[in-house]
Design a protein around this motif. Structure first.
Motif, PDB file in Angstrom:
ATOM      1  N   ASP A 165      25.918  19.473 -34.456  1.00  0.00           N
ATOM      2  CA  ASP A 165      27.529  20.871 -34.364  1.00  0.00           C
ATOM      3  C   ASP A 165      26.867  21.894 -33.745  1.00  0.00           C
ATOM      4  O   ASP A 165      28.665  22.107 -32.720  1.00  0.00           O
ATOM      5  N   LEU A 166      25.804  21.568 -33.016  1.00  0.00           N
ATOM      6  CA  LEU A 166      26.146  22.136 -32.014  1.00  0.00           C
ATOM      7  C   LEU A 166      24.245  22.714 -31.302  1.00  0.00           C
ATOM      8  O   LEU A 166      23.260  22.630 -31.254  1.00  0.00           O
ATOM      9  N   VAL A 167      24.408  23.121 -30.390  1.00  0.00           N
ATOM     10  CA  VAL A 167      23.528  23.253 -29.387  1.00  0.00           C
ATOM     11  C   VAL A 167      23.495  24.913 -28.613  1.00  0.00           C
ATOM     12  O   VAL A 167      24.195  24.380 -27.784  1.00  0.00           O
ATOM     13  N   GLY A 168      22.187  24.793 -27.923  1.00  0.00           N
ATOM     14  CA  GLY A 168      22.020  25.905 -26.996  1.00  0.00           C
ATOM     15  C   GLY A 168      21.184  25.689 -26.527  1.00  0.00           C
ATOM     16  O   GLY A 168      20.041  25.513 -26.668  1.00  0.00           O
ATOM     17  N   ALA A 169      21.325  26.155 -25.089  1.00  0.00           N
ATOM     18  CA  ALA A 169      20.688  25.972 -23.749  1.00  0.00           C
ATOM     19  C   ALA A 169      20.733  28.076 -23.592  1.00  0.00           C
ATOM     20  O   ALA A 169      21.375  28.193 -22.814  1.00  0.00           O
ATOM     21  N   ALA A 170      19.119  27.951 -23.661  1.00  0.00           N
ATOM     22  CA  ALA A 170      18.598  29.360 -22.848  1.00  0.00           C
ATOM     23  C   ALA A 170      19.257  30.498 -23.184  1.00  0.00           C
ATOM     24  O   ALA A 170      19.805  31.039 -22.653  1.00  0.00           O
ATOM     25  N   GLY A 171      19.575  30.456 -24.282  1.00  0.00           N
ATOM     26  CA  GLY A 171      20.654  31.112 -25.143  1.00  0.00           C
ATOM     27  C   GLY A 171      22.120  30.861 -25.466  1.00  0.00           C
ATOM     28  O   GLY A 171      23.070  31.105 -26.126  1.00  0.00           O
ATOM     29  N   ALA A 172      22.844  29.713 -24.486  1.00  0.00           N
ATOM     30  CA  ALA A 172      24.584  29.985 -23.867  1.00  0.00           C
ATOM     31  C   ALA A 172      24.879  28.584 -25.225  1.00  0.00           C
ATOM     32  O   ALA A 172      23.367  27.886 -24.592  1.00  0.00           O
ATOM     33  N   VAL A 173      25.140  28.564 -25.372  1.00  0.00           N
ATOM     34  CA  VAL A 173      26.466  28.148 -26.866  1.00  0.00           C
ATOM     35  C   VAL A 173      26.807  26.465 -25.979  1.00  0.00           C
ATOM     36  O   VAL A 173      27.816  27.080 -24.739  1.00  0.00           O
ATOM     37  N   LEU A 174      27.065  26.029 -25.726  1.00  0.00           N
ATOM     38  CA  LEU A 174      27.417  24.176 -25.090  1.00  0.00           C
ATOM     39  C   LEU A 174      28.207  23.438 -25.756  1.00  0.00           C
ATOM     40  O   LEU A 174      28.938  23.290 -25.305  1.00  0.00           O
ATOM     41  N   LYS A 175      28.030  23.601 -27.338  1.00  0.00           N
ATOM     42  CA  LYS A 175      28.821  22.561 -27.991  1.00  0.00           C
ATOM     43  C   LYS A 175      28.329  24.067 -30.053  1.00  0.00           C
ATOM     44  O   LYS A 175      27.926  24.040 -29.751  1.00  0.00           O
ATOM     45  N   ASN A 177      30.352  24.203 -33.203  1.00  0.00           N
ATOM     46  CA  ASN A 177      30.913  22.776 -34.776  1.00  0.00           C
ATOM     47  C   ASN A 177      31.727  21.434 -34.274  1.00  0.00           C
ATOM     48  O   ASN A 177      32.498  21.402 -33.972  1.00  0.00           O
ATOM     49  N   GLY A 178      30.303  20.756 -33.446  1.00  0.00           N
ATOM     50  CA  GLY A 178      30.605  19.433 -33.078  1.00  0.00           C
ATOM     51  C   GLY A 178      31.871  20.074 -31.542  1.00  0.00           C
ATOM     52  O   GLY A 178      32.378  18.313 -31.446  1.00  0.00           O
ATOM     53  N   VAL A 179      32.096  20.628 -30.831  1.00  0.00           N
ATOM     54  CA  VAL A 179      32.817  20.092 -29.787  1.00  0.00           C
ATOM     55  C   VAL A 179      32.116  20.502 -28.724  1.00  0.00           C
ATOM     56  O   VAL A 179      31.590  21.950 -29.029  1.00  0.00           O
ATOM     57  N   LEU A 180      32.324  19.984 -27.431  1.00  0.00           N
ATOM     58  CA  LEU A 180      31.180  20.292 -26.578  1.00  0.00           C
ATOM     59  C   LEU A 180      31.990  21.554 -25.408  1.00  0.00           C
ATOM     60  O   LEU A 180      33.780  21.212 -25.046  1.00  0.00           O
ATOM     61  N   LYS A 181      31.628  22.719 -25.091  1.00  0.00           N
ATOM     62  CA  LYS A 181      32.193  23.219 -24.172  1.00  0.00           C
ATOM     63  C   LYS A 181      32.355  22.449 -23.417  1.00  0.00           C
ATOM     64  O   LYS A 181      31.902  21.934 -22.083  1.00  0.00           O
ATOM     65  N   ALA A 182      33.918  22.855 -22.291  1.00  0.00           N
ATOM     66  CA  ALA A 182      33.979  22.675 -21.282  1.00  0.00           C
ATOM     67  C   ALA A 182      34.013  20.836 -21.062  1.00  0.00           C
ATOM     68  O   ALA A 182      34.269  20.207 -20.016  1.00  0.00           O
ATOM     69  N   GLY A 183      34.082  20.357 -22.161  1.00  0.00           N
ATOM     70  CA  GLY A 183      33.847  19.262 -22.593  1.00  0.00           C
ATOM     71  C   GLY A 183      35.421  18.384 -21.687  1.00  0.00           C
ATOM     72  O   GLY A 183      35.377  17.122 -21.048  1.00  0.00           O
ATOM     73  N   ASP A 184      36.343  18.587 -21.750  1.00  0.00           N
ATOM     74  CA  ASP A 184      37.443  17.879 -21.450  1.00  0.00           C
ATOM     75  C   ASP A 184      37.476  18.036 -19.036  1.00  0.00           C
ATOM     76  O   ASP A 184      37.682  17.028 -19.087  1.00  0.00           O
ATOM     77  N   ALA A 185      36.575  18.833 -19.119  1.00  0.00           N
ATOM     78  CA  ALA A 185      36.918  19.364 -17.169  1.00  0.00           C
ATOM     79  C   ALA A 185      35.504  17.863 -17.359  1.00  0.00           C
ATOM     80  O   ALA A 185      35.579  17.735 -15.839  1.00  0.00           O
ATOM     81  N   VAL A 186      34.777  18.016 -18.193  1.00  0.00           N
ATOM     82  CA  VAL A 186      33.287  16.797 -17.965  1.00  0.00           C
ATOM     83  C   VAL A 186      33.989  15.654 -17.869  1.00  0.00           C
ATOM     84  O   VAL A 186      33.815  14.521 -16.850  1.00  0.00           O
ATOM     85  N   PHE A 187      34.937  15.504 -18.799  1.00  0.00           N
ATOM     86  CA  PHE A 187      35.365  13.644 -18.774  1.00  0.00           C
ATOM     87  C   PHE A 187      36.558  13.868 -17.486  1.00  0.00           C
ATOM     88  O   PHE A 187      36.659  12.535 -17.229  1.00  0.00           O
ATOM     89  N   HIS A 188      37.160  14.830 -17.033  1.00  0.00           N
ATOM     90  CA  HIS A 188      37.865  14.728 -16.402  1.00  0.00           C
ATOM     91  C   HIS A 188      37.168  14.293 -14.302  1.00  0.00           C
ATOM     92  O   HIS A 188      37.717  13.480 -14.165  1.00  0.00           O
ATOM     93  N   GLU A 189      35.778  14.968 -14.586  1.00  0.00           N
ATOM     94  CA  GLU A 189      34.963  14.537 -14.014  1.00  0.00           C
ATOM     95  C   GLU A 189      34.548  12.814 -13.327  1.00  0.00           C
ATOM     96  O   GLU A 189      34.450  12.564 -12.121  1.00  0.00           O
ATOM     97  N   ALA A 190      34.255  12.456 -14.282  1.00  0.00           N
ATOM     98  CA  ALA A 190      33.758  11.573 -14.914  1.00  0.00           C
ATOM     99  C   ALA A 190      34.987  10.321 -14.377  1.00  0.00           C
ATOM    100  O   ALA A 190      34.362   9.319 -13.797  1.00  0.00           O
TER     101      ALA A 190
END
Length: 207
Positions: A165-175, A177-190
């Protein structure tokens, strides 16, 4: 050999060699999913490493062959232990009374032992005062995690990335409510990377 060295697989390492890792404080990483799937590597050495006094980390190794999903790695590693317990293990696992591990051990292999292998367990890998705010929160009210009477076992045996549901790294929220932050950009790059490789190889893009 020294404590800043990590040995991956160790499938065909002898018990004496695993003892050398322990004696020098070296770490080891088990790529359970790849080892049970890809012929030629040998069987996961998790239990033999524990017998030698080495608590391994878990890794993926080759994402073009197996998923980079750590939940799958935990399950594959656990499944191979079940073969050992059933007497159907590989030739390297014939030593009697190999130590076993449980779901809580698997979670530590996938977290703090990975941080220790990378030499960063002083700042991450566990929820400890003074370490960075690295956090993974997993929902236990999804259909595949109910009823969570044993939380560690539920996560290791039944969890998947969609439960995160949530991922935090060094205090920054990366995911959240189950949604990856800036996920669309990652998918497009892949996808762009895939297209470039196919084009360079002269291969038609997959449908």
């Amino acid at each position: 050999m020294a404590s800043d060295m990590t040995f991956v697989h160790c499938c065909t390492s002898t018990d004496e060699e695993l003892g050398m890792l322990a004696a020098h404080g070296a770490t080891a990483s088990v790529a359970g999913a790849l080892e049970v799937f890809m012929p030629g590597l040998g069987q996961p050495a998790t239990n033999r490493l524990l017998a030698a006094g080495v608590r391994p980390s878990l890794s993926v190794d080759t994402e073009t062959i197996v998923s980079g999903d750590m939940f799958g790695v935990m399950r594959a590693t656990l499944a191979y232990q079940q073969l050992i317990l059933a007497g159907a293990a590989g030739p390297m696992d014939r030593a009697p009374d190999l130590p076993t591990f449980d779901a809580a051990d698997l979670l530590s292999f996938a977290t703090v032992e990975g941080a220790r292998a990378a030499g960063i367990d002083d700042r991450t890998g566990s929820l400890t005062p003074g370490k960075e705010a690295d956090l993974i929160m997993i929902r236990l009210d999804h259909a595949n995690t109910l009823p969570a009477t044993d939380v560690a076992a539920t996560i290791a045996a039944g969890g998947h990335a969609g439960n995160v549901d949530l991922v935090g790294a060094a205090g920054a929220v990366l995911k959240e409510n189950g949604v990856l932050k800036a996920g669309d950009a990652v998918f497009h790059e892949a996808a762009a990377s895939r297209d470039r490789l196919f084009h360079a190889a002269g291969l038609p893009l997959p449908a």
